[in-house]
Enzyme design. Structure first.
Site, PDB file in Angstrom:
ATOM      1  N   HIS A 157       0.860  -1.182   0.000  1.00 42.95           N
ATOM      2  CA  HIS A 157       0.000   0.000   0.000  1.00 42.95           C
ATOM      3  C   HIS A 157       0.897   1.233   0.000  1.00 42.95           C
ATOM      4  O   HIS A 157       1.733   1.405   0.883  1.00 42.95           O
ATOM      5  CB  HIS A 157      -0.924   0.030   1.219  1.00 42.95           C
ATOM      6  CG  HIS A 157      -1.863   1.204   1.208  1.00 42.95           C
ATOM      7  ND1 HIS A 157      -3.129   1.141   0.665  1.00 42.95           N
ATOM      8  CD2 HIS A 157      -1.706   2.482   1.652  1.00 42.95           C
ATOM      9  CE1 HIS A 157      -3.720   2.315   0.780  1.00 42.95           C
ATOM     10  NE2 HIS A 157      -2.874   3.150   1.383  1.00 42.95           N
ATOM     11  N   CYS A 158       0.719   2.090  -0.997  1.00 40.94           N
ATOM     12  CA  CYS A 158       1.564   3.278  -1.136  1.00 40.94           C
ATOM     13  C   CYS A 158       0.825   4.492  -0.586  1.00 40.94           C
ATOM     14  O   CYS A 158      -0.207   4.899  -1.127  1.00 40.94           O
ATOM     15  CB  CYS A 158       1.918   3.498  -2.604  1.00 40.94           C
ATOM     16  SG  CYS A 158       2.985   4.927  -2.890  1.00 40.94           S
ATOM     17  N   VAL A 159       1.361   5.068   0.487  1.00 41.56           N
ATOM     18  CA  VAL A 159       0.702   6.232   1.097  1.00 41.56           C
ATOM     19  C   VAL A 159       0.803   7.457   0.188  1.00 41.56           C
ATOM     20  O   VAL A 159      -0.036   8.362   0.264  1.00 41.56           O
ATOM     21  CB  VAL A 159       1.316   6.553   2.478  1.00 41.56           C
ATOM     22  CG1 VAL A 159       1.033   5.436   3.456  1.00 41.56           C
ATOM     23  CG2 VAL A 159       2.815   6.831   2.378  1.00 41.56           C
TER      24      VAL A 159
ATOM     25  N   ASN B 198      -2.042   6.923  -2.017  1.00 35.16           N
ATOM     26  CA  ASN B 198      -3.269   6.655  -1.271  1.00 35.16           C
ATOM     27  C   ASN B 198      -4.037   5.499  -1.899  1.00 35.16           C
ATOM     28  O   ASN B 198      -5.271   5.510  -1.985  1.00 35.16           O
ATOM     29  CB  ASN B 198      -4.161   7.906  -1.212  1.00 35.16           C
ATOM     30  CG  ASN B 198      -5.201   7.822  -0.104  1.00 35.16           C
ATOM     31  OD1 ASN B 198      -5.005   7.133   0.889  1.00 35.16           O
ATOM     32  ND2 ASN B 198      -6.301   8.523  -0.284  1.00 35.16           N
ATOM     33  N   ASN B 199      -3.285   4.490  -2.330  1.00 34.43           N
ATOM     34  CA  ASN B 199      -3.903   3.335  -2.963  1.00 34.43           C
ATOM     35  C   ASN B 199      -2.941   2.156  -2.884  1.00 34.43           C
ATOM     36  O   ASN B 199      -1.727   2.339  -2.712  1.00 34.43           O
ATOM     37  CB  ASN B 199      -4.220   3.634  -4.427  1.00 34.43           C
ATOM     38  CG  ASN B 199      -5.202   2.644  -5.030  1.00 34.43           C
ATOM     39  OD1 ASN B 199      -5.848   1.872  -4.320  1.00 34.43           O
ATOM     40  ND2 ASN B 199      -5.327   2.657  -6.342  1.00 34.43           N
TER      41      ASN B 199
END
Length: 302
Positions: A140-142, A145-146
């Protein structure tokens, strides 16, 4: 835990809520920070570097290259952040579970996700941020945001590549401008008087200090984009390695617990497992799979 001995209880609770909000729930904060950093770099590049370089007759196409890369990066960012990474639902579960075989080590058949209440397809992982299992989950890549999964991994690779190229291009142009300024000024052939009153030839350290005092924002930006280029370049190379070997970041991390072997073995005494990546089909086919994820029909044929 160390700070809990000196921090008041109320402050600990506030800090835990803030950290949970930032790193354990979906939030647009890092997206805003991402956009703000890009805006700051491009603002400085446009406001000062572009104008100075234009006066020094740099080629226009070279000066416009960062903007072209920015347009491509923005497109990849939108595609990656807005695309469905491969959320496993009741409607697509039967199809997704047929695509990849269970390797018996990292992915066991019959494991049910306690949150989704469904059997987890091979190469899937539950994401607490997105609230569902993700097909061929990477992480999950902050900043986006996905999640990065089977259906947006190609956009993520292109996003990383264009982001690295943006930082590298701005760094090269900015460094070329400062070098041109130094050469035109003839500063390298000059000298200066040090604190002891001694005349000394111009050194690199003195030159950097002088440039920083003359162009403080430009030199600061150059240092930032050079550091960014190195970090992004390393991360981009790592993700390219994962793509060429048909691994995800989740699988790479989990496989570090096991030794590498040409076959799967299970020894009853110590329960030691030798892990082999059964999903790799050669560098070209692995890269092709990232850009063209297999369907359930293709998965049956394998």
């Amino acid at each position: 835990q160390v700070l809990s001995f000196v921090m008041p209880t109320q402050l600990q609770r506030v800090s835990q809520r803030v950290l949970h909000r930032l790193f354990h729930t979906r939030s647009c904060l890092f997206v805003v920070l991402h956009v703000a950093l890009q805006a700051a770099v491009y603002g400085e590049y446009t406001w000062e570097v572009f104008g100075y370089c234009w006066e020094l007759q740099f080629h226009l196409l070279l000066l416009l290259l960062p903007y072209l890369l920015l347009a491509g990066n923005a497109g990849c960012f939108l595609l990656c952040s807005r695309a469905n990474p491969g959320i496993v639902t009741k409607s697509n579960h039967a199809l997704l579970v047929k695509i990849y075989a269970y390797d018996g080590v990292l992915f066991q058949k019959g494991i049910v996700c306690p949150t989704c209440n469904m059997e987890k397809p091979a190469r899937s992982k539950h994401c607490s941020f997105c609230g569902g299992c993700v097909h061929r989950s990477d992480h999950h890549c902050v900043w986006l945001n996905n999640c990065v999964g089977a259906f947006n991994a190609k956009f993520f690779l292109l996003y990383l590549f264009t982001l690295t190229a943006m930082a590298a291009t701005i760094a090269v142009i900015t460094a070329a401008f400062l070098i041109r300024v130094v050469l035109l000024s003839g500063m390298m052939r000059g000298s200066y008087i040090d604190d002891q009153g001694q005349e000394r030839a111009v050194e690199i350290l003195f030159l950097i200090q002088h440039l920083f005092l003359t162009f403080p924002r430009i030199v600061f930006m150059l240092g930032f984009v050079i550091l960014l280029t190195l970090v992004l370049g390393a991360y981009c190379s790592f993700n390219l390695y994962l793509a060429l070997t048909n691994q995800t970041a989740n699988e790479w991390y989990k496989s570090r617990r096991y030794g590498c072997s040409h076959q799967l073995t299970l020894q009853p005494r110590d329960r030691q497992v030798a892990y082999k990546n059964i999903y790799s089909k050669g560098a070209w086919m692995n890269l092709k799979e990232v850009f063209n994820p297999p369907t359930a029909l293709e998965g049956k044929k394998k």
